[in-house]
Write a protein that holds these residues in place. Structure first.
Motif, mmCIF file in Angstrom:
data_model
loop_
_atom_site.group_PDB
_atom_site.id
_atom_site.type_symbol
_atom_site.label_atom_id
_atom_site.label_comp_id
_atom_site.label_asym_id
_atom_site.label_seq_id
_atom_site.Cartn_x
_atom_site.Cartn_y
_atom_site.Cartn_z
ATOM 1 N N ALA A 46 0.861 -1.178 0.000
ATOM 2 C CA ALA A 46 0.000 0.000 0.000
ATOM 3 C C ALA A 46 0.894 1.224 0.000
ATOM 4 C CB ALA A 46 -0.887 -0.010 1.242
ATOM 5 N N ASN A 47 0.592 2.149 -0.878
ATOM 6 C CA ASN A 47 1.341 3.391 -0.918
ATOM 7 C C ASN A 47 1.153 4.129 0.411
ATOM 8 O OD1 ASN A 47 2.312 6.073 -1.560
ATOM 9 N ND2 ASN A 47 2.157 5.418 -3.707
ATOM 10 N N ARG A 48 2.265 4.645 0.978
ATOM 11 C CA ARG A 48 2.131 5.245 2.307
ATOM 12 C C ARG A 48 1.449 6.605 2.279
ATOM 13 N NH1 ARG A 48 6.879 8.370 3.406
ATOM 14 N NH2 ARG A 48 8.217 8.294 1.569
ATOM 15 N N HIS A 49 1.315 7.177 1.089
ATOM 16 C CA HIS A 49 0.528 8.412 0.969
ATOM 17 C C HIS A 49 -0.893 8.033 0.581
ATOM 18 C CE1 HIS A 49 4.148 10.804 1.171
ATOM 19 N NE2 HIS A 49 4.685 10.064 0.223
ATOM 20 N N PRO A 50 -1.875 8.328 1.455
ATOM 21 C CA PRO A 50 -3.261 7.939 1.139
ATOM 22 C C PRO A 50 -3.747 8.493 -0.205
ATOM 23 C CG PRO A 50 -3.083 8.751 3.396
ATOM 24 C CD PRO A 50 -1.752 8.971 2.766
ATOM 25 N N ALA A 83 -2.267 6.321 -2.817
ATOM 26 C CA ALA A 83 -2.866 4.980 -2.749
ATOM 27 C C ALA A 83 -4.210 4.982 -3.490
ATOM 28 C CB ALA A 83 -3.049 4.557 -1.298
ATOM 29 N N ARG A 84 -4.988 6.043 -3.268
ATOM 30 C CA ARG A 84 -6.288 6.137 -3.963
ATOM 31 C C ARG A 84 -6.101 6.331 -5.464
ATOM 32 N NH1 ARG A 84 -8.188 8.890 0.551
ATOM 33 N NH2 ARG A 84 -7.800 10.948 -0.331
ATOM 34 N N LEU A 85 -5.137 7.188 -5.792
ATOM 35 C CA LEU A 85 -4.885 7.456 -7.215
ATOM 36 C C LEU A 85 -4.450 6.176 -7.945
ATOM 37 C CD1 LEU A 85 -4.762 9.706 -9.378
ATOM 38 C CD2 LEU A 85 -2.355 10.018 -8.786
ATOM 39 N N GLU A 86 -3.631 5.369 -7.280
ATOM 40 C CA GLU A 86 -3.175 4.108 -7.889
ATOM 41 C C GLU A 86 -4.362 3.232 -8.255
ATOM 42 O OE1 GLU A 86 -0.428 2.485 -5.011
ATOM 43 O OE2 GLU A 86 1.251 3.723 -5.736
ATOM 44 N N LYS A 87 -5.315 3.139 -7.348
ATOM 45 C CA LYS A 87 -6.504 2.294 -7.598
ATOM 46 C C LYS A 87 -7.389 2.886 -8.699
ATOM 47 C CE LYS A 87 -6.931 -0.570 -3.585
ATOM 48 N NZ LYS A 87 -5.872 -0.038 -2.680
ATOM 49 N N THR A 88 -7.568 4.215 -8.617
ATOM 50 C CA THR A 88 -8.401 4.876 -9.636
ATOM 51 C C THR A 88 -7.818 4.650 -11.029
ATOM 52 O OG1 THR A 88 -8.940 6.589 -8.043
ATOM 53 C CG2 THR A 88 -9.365 7.114 -10.348
#
Lengths: 200, 292
Positions: free
Chosen positions: B215-219, B222-227
């Protein structure tokens, strides 16, 4: 899965349609960048090639082959990107009469026209599945220009059995890659359209 | 350091003949998402069968054993030059032993060195490590997927991409839309954002070393990666590019500080054969281990 015995007749090739999943039995030859440039520039007579390409499949592949006491053994033989030989392929089909061109990623308009003109198909092999595909090579029947071009660029003449591939460009002018590209383009355009923010 | 020669050969063998469990796992999940009997399902079955066969017979799973890219973390007491020489020697040995396809070509003479070494080949990046362990990460970077990487300079008018994270999303979508199936999807996508062109290319490449399930440590990232992953998958390019639900297994993003006037985005793509392995060498007792 349709089984295709090589060499193919023109009727065999023309009967195939995009989306058909087939398996190849018989002899194929490999050729990639350097071999294509050579066949295109030098146009060696077919008699100089130690394999009759007529009705066969020219496979865009630079295999890993090991010399063993029993002869050559193919270790890995997945497809390479076909688009790099787009410039050469129409002429090579016209000169040497293959009924199939196999690789990955599809090819351009010039090749599509040549497939239609000569009765030939483009086959997509599964990219990267090199060991699986090498295990479908039952024999190395010969090799041409190994010294001069090296292992990856030489023409390997291979006997294959149950070698899977998907027809993605056919002799009727249809191109599956193009259809997928067109569909993904319209989705892409929606996804990048202005004013569509992402929830942060 | 000569004890490391064999270790480097082993590292190459590990990287070339097997895939990390997180990648295999992601490919299995991807297969379960595709319709039974579809081209995508067939392709993923062949891919998974290929991974098993390669691992069982200790053969390179793809004939393109790629461009070896090393990321080193070297303890302060160890010479970089010495480690580099060991890697070059190990590369020559591994080319015969694994075997690897000789992929290093002299740009001037077009001659293949036949041993995967030459000026600037393999590619080696280096940082200093904390502590006494030398860490060597190796990525065998497939050339097909390397060719579909792209660097962007934001803003990009054609993409309606501004200097913001949504602009980064558009860059990735553009790179994948252009690549279609040419780089052997499902892809793993590394993204780097920063101040200079050279910096972001390394940064994006480095993201490909991350475990797919981390999980990317920057929330926000992390959200952008999933989007971005979901958007890429919506393109329906699919495994091997013949349609299907999985075009990307994961997207990994890192951002650096940038100059107010620059906003470079680099997209580095790995094919499904995302071959990476790590060698950890303890300087004090000269022991090493290799992990994927």
């Amino acid at each position: 899965m349709k089984s295709i015995r090589l060499p193919m007749t023109k009727e065999d090739a023309v009967s195939l349609r995009i989306g058909d999943v087939i398996s190849l039995q018989g002899m194929i030859a490999t050729g990639r960048d350097r071999m294509h440039r050579y066949l295109f520039d030098e146009r060696p007579p077919a008699a100089h090639i130690p394999f009759d390409l007529r009705g066969s499949v020219l496979y865009h592949c630079g295999p890993i082959v090991k010399k063993t006491p029993e002869g050559y053994q193919v270790f890995a033989a997945g497809p390479t990107t076909s688009m790099r030989v787009e410039r050469y392929t129409a002429q090579v089909i016209a000169d040497y009469g293959m009924r199939g061109v196999m690789g990955k990623g599809g090819m351009g308009a010039k090749t599509l026209d040549a497939l239609k003109e000569h009765g030939c198909v483009y086959l997509q092999a599964i990219g990267g599945a090199a060991v699986y595909l090498a295990e479908r090579v039952t024999k190395v029947a010969g090799v041409w220009k190994l010294e001069e071009f090296g292992m990856a660029e030489a023409m390997w003449i291979l006997e294959v059995n149950d070698f899977p591939a998907i027809v993605t460009m056919d002799a009727h002018g249809k191109n599956l890659h193009e259809e997928i590209e067109k569909k993904s383009r319209s989705i892409f355009e929606t996804l990048i359209a202005p004013r569509r923010g992402i929830a942060m | 350091m000569s004890a490391l020669d064999d270790a480097v050969v082993e590292l190459y063998r590990k990287a070339a003949t097997s895939l990390p469990p997180d990648v295999v796992n992601a490919l299995s999940i991807a297969r379960s998402h595709e319709a039974k009997g579809s081209r995508a399902s067939l392709a993923l079955s062949v891919i998974l069968e290929n991974i098993r066969a390669a691992s069982k017979s200790a053969r390179p799973l793809c004939q393109d054993t790629g461009i070896p890219v090393f990321f080193l973390r070297i303890p302060a007491c160890v010479s970089y030059r010495e480690v580099k020489n060991t890697i070059v020697k190990g590369t020559k040995l591994a080319t015969r032993a694994v075997p690897l396809r000789p992929n290093a070509v002299d740009t001037l003479t077009e001659k293949n060195s036949e041993d995967n070494t030459g000026t600037g080949f393999p590619v080696i990046y280096c940082d200093e490590a904390r502590g006494n362990r030398l860490i060597i990460d190796l990525m065998l970077k497939g050339s097909g997927s390397e060719n579909i990487g792209q660097t962007y300079k934001l803003p990009d008018e054609a993409l309606f991409a501004e200097r913001e994270l949504d602009g980064v999303r558009k860059c990735v979508l553009d790179a994948v839309q252009k690549a279609q199936g040419r780089g052997c999807p499902p892809y793993i996508i590394g993204v780097g954002v920063g101040a200079t062109r050279d910096q972001v290319t390394r940064l994006s490449k480095e993201q490909l070393l991350r475990r797919l399930d981390d999980a990317n440590r920057h929330p926000i990232l992390a959200r952008l990666e999933k989007t971005i992953r979901d958007d890429v998958n919506a393109l329906n390019i699919g495994p091997v590019g013949l349609g299907g639900r999985t075009t990307a297994l994961a997207v990994k993003i890192a951002v650096n500080y940038r100059h107010p006037a620059t906003y470079f985005v680099d997209v580095s793509v790995a094919c499904w054969a995302d071959r990476r392995a790590r060698l950890i060498y303890d300087i004090q007792n000269s022991k090493y281990r290799i992990q994927s």
